[in-house]
Scaffold this motif. Structure first.
Motif, PDB file in Angstrom:
ATOM      1  N   VAL A 258       0.842  -1.202   0.000  1.00  0.00           N
ATOM      2  CA  VAL A 258       0.000   0.000   0.000  1.00  0.00           C
ATOM      3  C   VAL A 258       0.875   1.249   0.000  1.00  0.00           C
ATOM      4  N   LEU A 259       1.950   1.220   0.772  1.00  0.00           N
ATOM      5  CA  LEU A 259       2.868   2.363   0.801  1.00  0.00           C
ATOM      6  C   LEU A 259       3.537   2.553  -0.562  1.00  0.00           C
ATOM      7  N   ALA A 260       3.919   1.454  -1.210  1.00  0.00           N
ATOM      8  CA  ALA A 260       4.531   1.559  -2.542  1.00  0.00           C
ATOM      9  C   ALA A 260       3.540   2.123  -3.557  1.00  0.00           C
ATOM     10  N   ASN A 261       2.280   1.686  -3.474  1.00  0.00           N
ATOM     11  CA  ASN A 261       1.267   2.226  -4.380  1.00  0.00           C
ATOM     12  C   ASN A 261       1.041   3.712  -4.147  1.00  0.00           C
ATOM     13  N   LEU A 262       1.061   4.126  -2.890  1.00  0.00           N
ATOM     14  CA  LEU A 262       0.883   5.544  -2.579  1.00  0.00           C
ATOM     15  C   LEU A 262       2.042   6.365  -3.143  1.00  0.00           C
ATOM     16  N   MET A 264       4.025   5.543  -5.722  1.00  0.00           N
ATOM     17  CA  MET A 264       3.958   5.542  -7.181  1.00  0.00           C
ATOM     18  C   MET A 264       2.756   6.325  -7.706  1.00  0.00           C
ATOM     19  N   HIS A 265       1.740   6.497  -6.896  1.00  0.00           N
ATOM     20  CA  HIS A 265       0.596   7.301  -7.314  1.00  0.00           C
ATOM     21  C   HIS A 265       1.028   8.727  -7.630  1.00  0.00           C
ATOM     22  N   TYR A 266       1.911   9.252  -6.797  1.00  0.00           N
ATOM     23  CA  TYR A 266       2.393  10.617  -7.033  1.00  0.00           C
ATOM     24  C   TYR A 266       3.622  10.642  -7.943  1.00  0.00           C
ATOM     25  N   ARG A 283      -0.179  -0.371 -14.765  1.00  0.00           N
ATOM     26  CA  ARG A 283       0.937  -0.535 -13.825  1.00  0.00           C
ATOM     27  C   ARG A 283       0.567  -1.558 -12.762  1.00  0.00           C
ATOM     28  N   TYR A 284       1.472  -2.497 -12.534  1.00  0.00           N
ATOM     29  CA  TYR A 284       1.332  -3.460 -11.453  1.00  0.00           C
ATOM     30  C   TYR A 284       2.581  -3.339 -10.590  1.00  0.00           C
ATOM     31  N   ALA A 285       2.463  -2.569  -9.500  1.00  0.00           N
ATOM     32  CA  ALA A 285       3.601  -2.273  -8.607  1.00  0.00           C
ATOM     33  C   ALA A 285       4.703  -1.588  -9.416  1.00  0.00           C
ATOM     34  N   ASP A 286       5.847  -2.257  -9.600  1.00  0.00           N
ATOM     35  CA  ASP A 286       6.977  -1.635 -10.295  1.00  0.00           C
ATOM     36  C   ASP A 286       7.074  -2.036 -11.764  1.00  0.00           C
ATOM     37  N   ASP A 287       6.118  -2.792 -12.246  1.00  0.00           N
ATOM     38  CA  ASP A 287       6.116  -3.275 -13.628  1.00  0.00           C
ATOM     39  C   ASP A 287       4.986  -2.581 -14.384  1.00  0.00           C
TER      40      ASP A 287
END
Length: 473
Positions: A258-262, A264-266, A283-287
């Motif tokens: 969830v923190l990674a998605n937040l 990458m959202h910005y 986008r799926y996480a870092d891919d």
């Protein structure tokens, strides 16, 4: 209790000095006075006890600055148990934690509510990567996983609704197959794709930038406090050495996705909407993949993307980032890259029948060769042929869950491709080898064993998961 007895004695003395008078008038008989005295003393004792309980409750509130419902901890443990996982640095398994569940959850609630919970170090385990090499996986203790799950339940409520519709990783109601399906559709409409991967996303997230987003969206002070502590929680490797962390969030932590998605959202999602609104992405996480109309647009976007990620202290993976031309019957230009991999699927030109039965080149998503090879190696590592003491239904019971899961994912799009067929043939060959080792009459007799296995598949076509889906021997 000393205070209560002293006040009772004072009351008794006052009762004697007032010549038997009390609230409501004097006693009407010699038997009434003692009864009324007992009632009065009982009322006073009850009042003082209630006052003491209220005082204790106020004291507890003053020493627990954060109000976190206990029920959330019960729900959090249920989810942690369902996810499974091994023990952290303390060696406590989920079953060990559950053996004294009430006490363990109470201790955790008590500490988190009072602000005195400090996450223990995260166990660092090195696991092999599909592309070669190793990567670190963080395994928190069971107690910390429950604590992170409590935080995740609150954090998702605060940020889930703001996430981009084309962000698919680790989100409720979205899956990798959804991302593959959307990418498949858009590849028919857009001629070029930017395939990219962020190098070590979970290890390189900047804490300061992340906390800006967290404090902007999160209202609960206790959650902000514990997210800061989780981010700073060190690793502990197999040798017992402590490794401090200045960036990143452990890949394997409950709240980390969830923190990674937040972040990458910005760092990416909103930036894409603002700077390149005509270029959709998945986008799926870092891919991720980005769709462009022209090669020039793709080159300009990739250059801008590289600068943007550097501003956020991230880096594109040089070997997994490229521009791809979606070549098919209508798009016939020669180009260096005409296929790419995304979430286990290979997107490429395939000679296949269209909807009206014509054979032609189409740009489709199919199970990748890497995914098929990886699963075949997993099946082979089970060494089914050495389990000659097991019956065939026991073999089926063991492998069916993983085979069914693999097929449910990779049969969604173009189920007849070679990677799926070869993988299912490999499983049938492993079952055949098991039969040749188990039954003396089949040893060294491949054709006879194959006929027997075919007869079994006809009698019990649903015995194995892949047989039920049409992949018979």
């Amino acid at each position: 209790m000393i205070m209560i007895s002293e006040k009772v004695q004072v009351t008794e003395r006052r009762g004697r000095n007032s010549n038997g008078l009390c609230r409501g008038g004097g006693a009407r008989s010699s038997d009434e006075a003692p009864v009324m005295g007992v009632e009065q003393r009982g009322a006073i004792i009850q009042f003082l006890l209630m006052k003491q309980l209220v005082t204790q409750e106020d004291f507890m509130k003053r020493n627990k600055p954060f109000e976190i419902p206990k029920q959330v901890f019960i729900e959090a443990f249920g989810r942690v148990k369902a996810n499974g996982g091994s023990a952290g640095i303390d060696g406590q398994s989920i079953s060990d934690f559950e053996s004294d569940l009430k006490e363990n959850l109470y201790k955790l609630w008590n500490r988190m509510s009072s602000g005195t919970y400090f996450p223990p170090p995260v166990k660092l385990v090195m696991i092999p990567k599909k592309s070669g090499g190793e990567r670190g996986l963080g395994i928190p203790t069971v107690t910390d996983r429950v604590a992170q799950m409590v935080g995740k339940l609150y954090l998702e409520k605060e940020v889930e609704y703001i996430f981009h519709p084309d962000s698919y990783g680790y989100r409720p109601g979205k899956s990798a197959l959804d991302a593959v399906g959307k990418a498949r559709e858009r590849c028919w409409k857009y001629d070029y794709v930017i395939e990219f991967d962020i190098k070590g996303l979970f290890d390189n997230i900047n804490h300061e930038l992340l906390m800006r987003a967290v404090t902007f969206h999160v209202r609960e002070k206790w959650l902000i406090l514990y997210i800061q502590r989780w981010l700073k929680s060190p690793f502990e490797n197999a040798d017992g050495d402590t490794i401090t962390r200045e960036s990143g969030t452990p890949q394997g932590g409950v709240i980390s996705p969830v923190l990674a998605n937040l972040f990458m959202h910005y760092a990416f999602d909103k930036w894409m909407d603002r700077e390149f609104p005509s270029c959709p992405f998945e986008r799926y996480a870092d891919d991720a993949v980005i769709h462009c109309h022209t090669e020039k647009q793709a080159e300009a976007l990739l250059a801008r993307l590289d600068n943007r990620l550097k501003e956020c202290q991230l880096q594109l993976h040089p070997e997994k980032t490229k521009i791809v031309y979606c070549k098919d019957k209508d798009r016939t230009r020669e180009y260096e890259n005409t296929e790419f991999d995304f979430l286990g699927y290979t997107f490429k030109r395939v000679y296949i029948k269209d909807r009206i039965g014509r054979l032609q080149w189409n740009f489709l998503a199919s199970a990748s060769k890497k995914a098929g090879k990886h699963f075949r190696e997993k099946i082979k590592s089970l060494n089914l042929h050495k389990r000659s003491g097991a019956k065939i239904d026991m073999i089926a019971e063991d492998i069916n869950p993983m085979v069914r899961g693999w097929l449910n994912y990779f049969r969604k799009y173009n189920p007849s491709n070679s990677a799926v067929r070869l993988t299912m043939e490999c499983i049938n060959q492993r079952i055949l080898k098991w039969a040749m080792c188990k039954f003396k009459r089949f040893r060294g007799r491949y054709s006879r064993t194959k006929r027997w296995l075919k007869e079994v598949s006809q009698r019990q076509p649903r015995l194995f998961a892949h047989w039920a889906m049409g992949y018979l021997p």
